[in-house]
Design a protein around this motif. Structure first.
Motif, PDB file in Angstrom:
ATOM      1  N   HIS A 163      -2.217 -19.076 -94.475  1.00  0.00           N
ATOM      2  CA  HIS A 163      -2.811 -20.354 -94.885  1.00  0.00           C
ATOM      3  C   HIS A 163      -3.245 -21.184 -93.676  1.00  0.00           C
ATOM      4  O   HIS A 163      -3.553 -22.364 -93.818  1.00  0.00           O
ATOM      5  N   ASP A 164      -3.247 -20.557 -92.495  1.00  0.00           N
ATOM      6  CA  ASP A 164      -3.672 -21.184 -91.253  1.00  0.00           C
ATOM      7  C   ASP A 164      -2.763 -22.321 -90.830  1.00  0.00           C
ATOM      8  O   ASP A 164      -3.188 -23.286 -90.177  1.00  0.00           O
ATOM      9  N   ARG A 165      -1.458 -22.217 -91.162  1.00  0.00           N
ATOM     10  CA  ARG A 165      -0.473 -23.199 -90.750  1.00  0.00           C
ATOM     11  C   ARG A 165       0.249 -22.691 -89.508  1.00  0.00           C
ATOM     12  O   ARG A 165       0.549 -21.504 -89.404  1.00  0.00           O
ATOM     13  N   ASP A 166       0.540 -23.610 -88.588  1.00  0.00           N
ATOM     14  CA  ASP A 166       1.162 -23.242 -87.317  1.00  0.00           C
ATOM     15  C   ASP A 166       2.685 -23.145 -87.447  1.00  0.00           C
ATOM     16  O   ASP A 166       3.323 -24.020 -88.058  1.00  0.00           O
ATOM     17  N   PHE A 167       3.226 -22.102 -86.839  1.00  0.00           N
ATOM     18  CA  PHE A 167       4.670 -21.884 -86.782  1.00  0.00           C
ATOM     19  C   PHE A 167       5.037 -21.410 -85.373  1.00  0.00           C
ATOM     20  O   PHE A 167       4.169 -21.031 -84.578  1.00  0.00           O
ATOM     21  N   CYS A 168       6.329 -21.396 -85.094  1.00  0.00           N
ATOM     22  CA  CYS A 168       6.816 -20.783 -83.863  1.00  0.00           C
ATOM     23  C   CYS A 168       8.061 -19.973 -84.163  1.00  0.00           C
ATOM     24  O   CYS A 168       8.736 -20.189 -85.178  1.00  0.00           O
ATOM     25  N   TYR A 169       8.314 -19.007 -83.303  1.00  0.00           N
ATOM     26  CA  TYR A 169       9.587 -18.279 -83.339  1.00  0.00           C
ATOM     27  C   TYR A 169      10.548 -19.117 -82.508  1.00  0.00           C
ATOM     28  O   TYR A 169      10.376 -19.260 -81.310  1.00  0.00           O
ATOM     29  N   PRO A 204       3.824 -22.199 -72.748  1.00  0.00           N
ATOM     30  CA  PRO A 204       3.666 -20.803 -73.161  1.00  0.00           C
ATOM     31  C   PRO A 204       4.982 -20.072 -73.392  1.00  0.00           C
ATOM     32  O   PRO A 204       4.979 -18.937 -73.864  1.00  0.00           O
ATOM     33  N   GLN A 205       6.117 -20.690 -73.049  1.00  0.00           N
ATOM     34  CA  GLN A 205       7.400 -20.045 -73.319  1.00  0.00           C
ATOM     35  C   GLN A 205       7.649 -19.935 -74.826  1.00  0.00           C
ATOM     36  O   GLN A 205       8.421 -19.093 -75.273  1.00  0.00           O
ATOM     37  N   MET A 206       6.989 -20.786 -75.614  1.00  0.00           N
ATOM     38  CA  MET A 206       7.150 -20.759 -77.068  1.00  0.00           C
ATOM     39  C   MET A 206       6.143 -19.786 -77.691  1.00  0.00           C
ATOM     40  O   MET A 206       4.941 -19.873 -77.430  1.00  0.00           O
ATOM     41  N   LEU A 207       6.632 -18.859 -78.487  1.00  0.00           N
ATOM     42  CA  LEU A 207       5.776 -17.921 -79.192  1.00  0.00           C
ATOM     43  C   LEU A 207       5.262 -18.591 -80.466  1.00  0.00           C
ATOM     44  O   LEU A 207       6.042 -18.902 -81.368  1.00  0.00           O
ATOM     45  N   LYS A 208       3.964 -18.842 -80.526  1.00  0.00           N
ATOM     46  CA  LYS A 208       3.353 -19.535 -81.654  1.00  0.00           C
ATOM     47  C   LYS A 208       2.558 -18.563 -82.506  1.00  0.00           C
ATOM     48  O   LYS A 208       2.032 -17.566 -82.007  1.00  0.00           O
ATOM     49  N   LEU A 233      26.371 -22.376 -90.404  1.00  0.00           N
ATOM     50  CA  LEU A 233      25.215 -22.250 -91.278  1.00  0.00           C
ATOM     51  C   LEU A 233      24.268 -21.245 -90.632  1.00  0.00           C
ATOM     52  O   LEU A 233      24.565 -20.686 -89.585  1.00  0.00           O
ATOM     53  N   LEU A 234      23.126 -21.024 -91.246  1.00  0.00           N
ATOM     54  CA  LEU A 234      22.123 -20.127 -90.675  1.00  0.00           C
ATOM     55  C   LEU A 234      20.744 -20.702 -90.970  1.00  0.00           C
ATOM     56  O   LEU A 234      20.369 -20.865 -92.121  1.00  0.00           O
ATOM     57  N   MET A 235      20.027 -21.026 -89.913  1.00  0.00           N
ATOM     58  CA  MET A 235      18.695 -21.608 -90.038  1.00  0.00           C
ATOM     59  C   MET A 235      17.631 -20.551 -89.762  1.00  0.00           C
ATOM     60  O   MET A 235      17.894 -19.577 -89.058  1.00  0.00           O
ATOM     61  N   PRO A 236      16.417 -20.729 -90.293  1.00  0.00           N
ATOM     62  CA  PRO A 236      15.367 -19.728 -90.082  1.00  0.00           C
ATOM     63  C   PRO A 236      14.991 -19.605 -88.614  1.00  0.00           C
ATOM     64  O   PRO A 236      15.005 -20.591 -87.862  1.00  0.00           O
ATOM     65  N   SER A 237      14.638 -18.401 -88.203  1.00  0.00           N
ATOM     66  CA  SER A 237      14.159 -18.215 -86.831  1.00  0.00           C
ATOM     67  C   SER A 237      12.702 -18.658 -86.700  1.00  0.00           C
ATOM     68  O   SER A 237      12.258 -19.021 -85.609  1.00  0.00           O
ATOM     69  N   ILE A 238      11.939 -18.621 -87.800  1.00  0.00           N
ATOM     70  CA  ILE A 238      10.550 -19.091 -87.798  1.00  0.00           C
ATOM     71  C   ILE A 238      10.530 -20.542 -88.245  1.00  0.00           C
ATOM     72  O   ILE A 238      11.072 -20.888 -89.288  1.00  0.00           O
ATOM     73  N   GLN A 239       9.889 -21.405 -87.430  1.00  0.00           N
ATOM     74  CA  GLN A 239       9.944 -22.844 -87.668  1.00  0.00           C
ATOM     75  C   GLN A 239       8.540 -23.441 -87.754  1.00  0.00           C
ATOM     76  O   GLN A 239       7.652 -23.039 -86.990  1.00  0.00           O
ATOM     77  N   PRO A 240       8.326 -24.420 -88.641  1.00  0.00           N
ATOM     78  CA  PRO A 240       6.994 -25.035 -88.767  1.00  0.00           C
ATOM     79  C   PRO A 240       6.677 -25.946 -87.591  1.00  0.00           C
ATOM     80  O   PRO A 240       7.539 -26.649 -87.063  1.00  0.00           O
ATOM     81  N   VAL A 242      15.087 -28.389 -86.224  1.00  0.00           N
ATOM     82  CA  VAL A 242      15.423 -27.950 -87.575  1.00  0.00           C
ATOM     83  C   VAL A 242      16.701 -28.624 -88.061  1.00  0.00           C
ATOM     84  O   VAL A 242      16.772 -29.119 -89.195  1.00  0.00           O
ATOM     85  N   ILE A 243      17.733 -28.675 -87.209  1.00  0.00           N
ATOM     86  CA  ILE A 243      18.978 -29.284 -87.668  1.00  0.00           C
ATOM     87  C   ILE A 243      18.799 -30.779 -87.904  1.00  0.00           C
ATOM     88  O   ILE A 243      19.373 -31.345 -88.842  1.00  0.00           O
ATOM     89  N   CYS A 244      17.981 -31.436 -87.098  1.00  0.00           N
ATOM     90  CA  CYS A 244      17.707 -32.856 -87.331  1.00  0.00           C
ATOM     91  C   CYS A 244      17.013 -33.046 -88.678  1.00  0.00           C
ATOM     92  O   CYS A 244      17.298 -34.015 -89.409  1.00  0.00           O
ATOM     93  N   HIS A 245      16.112 -32.158 -89.015  1.00  0.00           N
ATOM     94  CA  HIS A 245      15.420 -32.247 -90.304  1.00  0.00           C
ATOM     95  C   HIS A 245      16.416 -32.140 -91.458  1.00  0.00           C
ATOM     96  O   HIS A 245      16.345 -32.907 -92.436  1.00  0.00           O
ATOM     97  N   HIS A 246      17.355 -31.207 -91.368  1.00  0.00           N
ATOM     98  CA  HIS A 246      18.328 -31.044 -92.456  1.00  0.00           C
ATOM     99  C   HIS A 246      19.292 -32.227 -92.525  1.00  0.00           C
ATOM    100  O   HIS A 246      19.647 -32.687 -93.624  1.00  0.00           O
TER     101      HIS A 246
END
Length: 573
Positions: free
Chosen positions: A100-106, A91-95, A69-76, A113-117
């Motif tokens: 809309h002022d919602r937080d995401f990470c690369y 700080p290793q995570m790029l946020k 499968l292919l999951m998004p690289s940008i995650q909520p 993500v896979i647990c969510h699906h």
């Protein structure tokens, strides 16, 4: 591929900022180009290699029963907050925030993500086991990117995630992935080892790393000289000393050790061996209070093992000197386990000593002839030290040797760590909601390319295994601009090789032979067929394998060329 139509940008100069062989050669051969710190573009030649690695990985994962499968690289952010890793990754995570002022990470990884699906789509044990994989770009904001694509911020990774109703099912898939990884690295053609490992930030109960052996490897590996045991030194167990501890032979004394801060200084001043001294470190415990860790003077504390101890804070945190003075009464260099009002955890080897020397918890003072059970309580013992070259293998397979490796793959048994925190549930055979067991399995695809170069290079350039080379064979006409005969013979041979399904290239760039050959050796093409008037006059072609010392003549026939590519060469006599 006609190389006149293919952008090849090689250079003789070694870039000043390239520290290791793979970084130097990937830049010199034009495989990659730096865009910014830790960010690289894969140029056409490098991309061909990368895609060949991907193809092997994809084939073996599919063969092992994994589904792509292919999951998004940008995650909520909310998914990472559920797992508790939004702040833990640091700080290793790029946020980032959207409009809309919602937080995401690369995404640095995709467990959340896979647990969510899975919690959306998998409802029953009848749908298990399932194993998903992807080949996806990841981003980890390394504090100091270095070594080219070996430790870059953006990289290509194959990550897979499996879900199971119980531990035996997880073990089955774990072994299937282990076998698939073994086939992948065997097909690529590198010398590798599977080593026991610490699970690190990913977590879980069991993990193994796959390392390509190379002198430049960042990781030290303990490998049994007479057996199959192999482990990262972070995780390699050390054995307790054989036999009982010797009985005390002298009374404890306090002696002056002025200006002695290190084990070498103390042992020299006292005229005793470093292995007869103890080294005491104060670290933060999991209750936010200091505790002492004690190892033999000639040994080193293993931070990973220590952090895994239930009484020690993770991450491993040393107490500063001011705090040490406050709780022990002395500064660094004079600390010891006698009389400490805190938990004391002692390594196996240190616990086996008698009549040892240690700090007296008074500046410039040490104790000698100290004994466990007489001068201080019998110790709480644990495996705290880093294994060394020559230590006995934990499996009894003779002594270990320390070699260097480059981690290119890692497989984990995660258990329920993520399915519980992410509330992933399925109905079992009795209709009860249960959290499935989970495994994860990663391969650093871009790292594989660099690791292969580190292992397979010489003073002329890259020496690719044929399985991942950008081209398997290059047909090189000599003086083609002036000799239509040589040019025509080269074109015909090139077309015939393509018809045979061989990954061939025609070097029709009209370069001087010396320049052409140097380019091809730098790039690392496994086979070279030279076509020129002189060889044609004698009914021959000139063949050279990239790793051979010299070229040889072979008959000017397709069958002879195909035989040479298979390694079936004529007798030099």
């Amino acid at each position: 591929m006609r190389l006149s139509q293919f952008p090849i940008t090689t250079t003789k100069e070694t870039p000043a900022d390239a520290e290791i062989v793979s970084h130097q050669l990937m830049l010199r051969a034009g495989l990659i180009r730096r865009l910014s710190s830790g960010l690289f573009s894969w140029m056409p030649l490098g991309l061909r290699v990368l895609q060949r690695v991907e193809a092997i990985v994809r084939e073996e994962m599919t063969r092992a029963g994994a589904v792509e499968l292919l999951m998004p690289s940008i995650q909520p952010a909310e998914l990472w907050e559920e797992s508790g890793r939004w702040t833990k990754m640091g700080p290793q995570m790029l946020k980032m925030r959207d409009r809309h002022d919602r937080d995401f990470c690369y995404g640095p990884t995709h467990e959340e993500v896979i647990c969510h699906h899975v919690r959306q789509d998998v409802k029953s044990y009848k749908q298990l086991p399932v194993n998903y994989f992807q080949i996806q770009t990841k981003f980890r904001d390394e504090i100091r990117p270095r070594f080219g694509v070996m430790r870059s911020r953006e990289f290509l990774m194959k990550d897979a995630y499996s879900f199971h109703i119980d531990a035996p099912s997880l073990e089955d898939t774990y072994q299937a992935m282990r076998a698939a990884y073994t086939r992948i690295f065997e097909r690529i053609g590198v010398d590798f080892r599977i080593v026991q490992a610490d699970s690190g930030d990913i977590g879980g109960s069991r993990s193994e790393e796959f390392h390509v052996l190379a002198a430049s490897g960042e990781d030290a590996l303990a490998v049994a000289r007479d057996g199959q045991f192999a482990a990262n030194v972070e995780a390699a167990a050390t054995l307790p000393a054989p036999g009982p501890r010797p009985a005390p032979s002298a009374e404890m004394q306090q002696v002056e050790t002025p200006h002695c801060k290190t084990i070498d200084q103390v042992s020299s001043h006292l005229d005793i061996a470093p292995q007869q001294c103890l080294k005491t470190l104060l670290v933060m415990g999991c209750n936010d209070k200091p505790l002492a860790l004690v190892v033999r003077g000639d040994h080193e504390i293993n931070d990973v093992k220590a952090a895994n101890h239930p009484l020690v804070r993770d991450p491993f945190t040393l107490v500063d000197e001011a705090a040490a003075r406050a709780c022990a009464g002395a500064g660094f260099g004079s600390l010891g386990p006698v009389g400490l009002d805190m938990p004391v955890i002692v390594d196996h080897a240190a616990a086996a000593l008698s009549d040892f020397a240690c700090g007296a918890n008074a500046d410039g003072m040490h104790l000698i002839n100290v004994n466990w059970g007489r001068d201080l309580p019998e110790p709480q013992v644990a495996d705290l030290r880093t294994i060394r070259d020559g230590d006995p293998s934990p499996t009894g397979e003779g002594p270990v040797q320390i070699v260097r490796g480059i981690e290119v793959g890692h497989i984990f048994q995660l258990g329920r760590k993520y399915t519980e925190s992410m509330n992933v549930t399925v109905l079992d055979a009795d209709g009860r909601e249960v959290h499935p067991e989970m495994g994860c399995y990663g391969i650093g695809v871009t790292r594989v390319v660099a690791a292969c170069i580190e292992q397979c290079a010489d003073d002329k350039g890259i020496v690719w295994p044929e399985s991942i080379a950008p081209f398997s064979v290059v047909v090189a006409p000599i003086n083609a601009k002036k000799s239509e005969r040589a040019a025509q013979a080269a074109r015909e041979l090139y077309d015939a090789l393509l018809d045979q399904g061989i990954n061939a290239a025609l070097d029709d760039r009209n370069l001087r032979p010396g320049v052409m050959f140097a380019d091809l050796e730098l790039i690392g093409i496994p086979h070279r067929i030279v076509v020129g008037d002189r060889t044609l006059d004698r009914g021959a072609l000139e063949y050279k394998a990239r790793d051979a010392d010299a070229a040889i003549d072979i008959p000017n026939t397709l069958d002879a060329v195909l035989a040479a590519l298979r390694g079936d060469l004529p007798d030099p006599a």
